[in-house]
Design an enzyme around this catalytic site. Structure first.
Site, mmCIF file in Angstrom:
data_model
loop_
_atom_site.group_PDB
_atom_site.id
_atom_site.type_symbol
_atom_site.label_atom_id
_atom_site.label_comp_id
_atom_site.label_asym_id
_atom_site.label_seq_id
_atom_site.Cartn_x
_atom_site.Cartn_y
_atom_site.Cartn_z
ATOM 1 N N ASP A 101 39.393 40.565 32.700
ATOM 2 C CA ASP A 101 39.892 40.924 34.010
ATOM 3 C C ASP A 101 41.248 40.211 34.186
ATOM 4 O O ASP A 101 41.592 39.315 33.410
ATOM 5 C CB ASP A 101 38.882 40.466 35.064
ATOM 6 C CG ASP A 101 39.376 40.619 36.475
ATOM 7 O OD1 ASP A 101 39.915 41.690 36.804
ATOM 8 O OD2 ASP A 101 39.237 39.655 37.266
ATOM 9 N N ASP A 103 43.197 39.651 37.842
ATOM 10 C CA ASP A 103 43.319 38.822 39.042
ATOM 11 C C ASP A 103 42.211 37.774 39.097
ATOM 12 O O ASP A 103 41.028 38.090 38.946
ATOM 13 C CB ASP A 103 43.271 39.700 40.283
ATOM 14 C CG ASP A 103 44.502 40.587 40.424
ATOM 15 O OD1 ASP A 103 44.839 40.944 41.557
ATOM 16 O OD2 ASP A 103 45.125 40.910 39.393
#
Length: 302
Positions: A101, A103
Site C-alpha cells: 500500500d 498512504d
C-alpha cells in the site's frame, strides 16, 4: 507432515531474556527450533530461528497448523516485540513479489488529506479517511465524497502536495534490498497517480497504480477517472502482476495498514500489517508495530 518455518522476532530492543522467552513460547507451541541468529541495524533488533512443526493428517497444506502457531506466539509473546512465523519455502524462494500500500505505508502521509488542506477541508476529510480505513465505510463511496471537496482547486496543488510527501523510514532501503536481490516490487494505492508516479519512478518500482484525478482547464473537477482502486482491485493486481513475473502466490508478500488492504493481505503468501488499524492487525499473518518499513525485509528473508 512436517512444516518448515522461520520465526522472525523484531523490536526496538531485544534482550537475551526476551529471546529465551520467545523460544520457550515457540517450543511450547510445538516447534522444534534450530539455533537462532541475532542481527540489528542500530534502529531495531532482529532474532531469527528456523524450525519444524509437525502437523496433523487432516492439515494437508499446513495452513491450520501455521495459523494456530501464529496465535500461540501472539498470545505468549513479549511486549514490544513482534514475531512473524514465515513458511521457509517463501523465505527460500528464488524470486519473491512484494506489493505495498502507499498512504501510511510506503509514505507517512495520507495524500487526500494533504490535498483537502488546500480546500480548507482537512479535518472533515481526515475523519472520513479514518472511518474508511477502519472498514466502517465503503471505500469507493468514501473516496468519491472526499475527492468532491477538491473541486475547483488549481491542478498545481498536486505539485505542492508531492513536495510534502515523505517516505516511511526504511522504505527506500526495503525496495533497494528486494530489487538488488532480483525480486519484484510494486505498489497499489487508493491515492492518486499524479502524486504516486514520480515516487514510484524514483524508487524504480516494477509496477504501480493508483486513482487518476480528473483535471479540466487546469483545475481539479472533484472526480476520479475510471474504476476506483479498492480492496478487490488491490488483490486483483497482486495476482495479475505476480503471474506476469512468474511468481507463485505463495511466494508473495503484501503490506498495508487499512481495511482497503485486507483482500491483498489475505491473498498473499504472507500478509503484513504495518502500524495498522486493529481489524487489520487481527487479520494479518504478521504485524510490524515499528516505525521502520524495512523490518519487512527481515520477515521475507531478503
Amino acid at each position: 507432515m512436517t512444516l518448515n518455518v522461520t520465526a522472525v522476532s523484531y523490536g526496538l530492543k531485544l534482550s537475551q531474556p526476551e529471546v529465551r522467552r520467545l523460544r520457550a513460547a515457540l517450543t511450547a507451541a510445538g516447534v522444534t527450533l534450530d539455533a537462532g541468529t541475532r542481527t540489528g541495524n542500530g534502529r531495531f533488533e532482529v532474532y531469527t530461528a528456523g524450525g519444524t512443526l509437525e502437523t496433523g493428517p487432516a492439515d494437508v497444506d499446513g495452513e491450520s497448523a501455521l495459523a494456530g502457531l501464529r496465535r500461540a506466539v501472539t498470545d505468549n509473546g513479549v511486549d514490544g516485540v513482534d514475531t512473524a512465523i514465515v513458511p521457509a519455502a517463501l523465505r527460500n524462494a528464488p524470486r519473491r513479489f512484494l506489493l505495498m500500500d502507499v498512504d501510511s505505508t510506503l509514505i507517512q502521509q495520507e495524500v487526500i488529506e494533504l490535498l483537502a488542506a488546500y480546500a480548507g477541508k482537512r479535518a472533515e476529510v481526515t475523519a472520513v479517511t479514518e472511518a474508511a480505513m477502519r472498514g466502517e465505510l465503503d471505500f469507493a463511496q468514501s473516496l468519491h465524497a472526499r475527492v468532491a471537496v477538491l473541486a475547483g482547486l488549481p491542478a498545481d496543488v498536486v505539485v505542492s502536495v508531492r513536495a510534502e510527501v515523505t517516505l516511511s523510514p526504511g522504505a527506500a532501503e526495503l525496495v533497494a534490498a528486494f530489487r538488488s536481490a532480483g525480486h519484484a516490487v510494486a505498489v497499489v494505492s487508493g491515492g492518486f497517480n499524479q502524486v504516486l508516479g514520480p515516487i514510484a519512478e524514483g524508487l524504480g518500482l516494477d509496477y504501480w497504480i493508483a486513482n487518476e484525478l480528473e483535471i479540466v482547464d487546469g483545475a481539479l473537477t472533484g472526480r476520479v477517472l475510471g474504476d476506483v482502486i479498492d480492496r478487490a482491485a488491490k488483490a486483483r493486481y497482486l495476482r495479475e502482476w505476480a503471474a506476469k513475473e512468474g511468481i507463485p502466490m505463495e511466494h508473495t508478500i503484501a503490506v498495508g495498514d487499512g481495511a482497503n488492504d485486507l483482500d491483498m493481505l489475505g491473498a498473499a503468501g504472507i500478509g503484513i500489517a504495518f502500524n495498522a488499524k486493529p481489524a487489520v492487525r487481527a487479520a494479518a499473518d504478521a504485524v510490524v508495530n515499528l516505525p521502520y518499513l524495512d523490518a519487512v525485509r527481515h520477515i521475507a528473508g531478503v
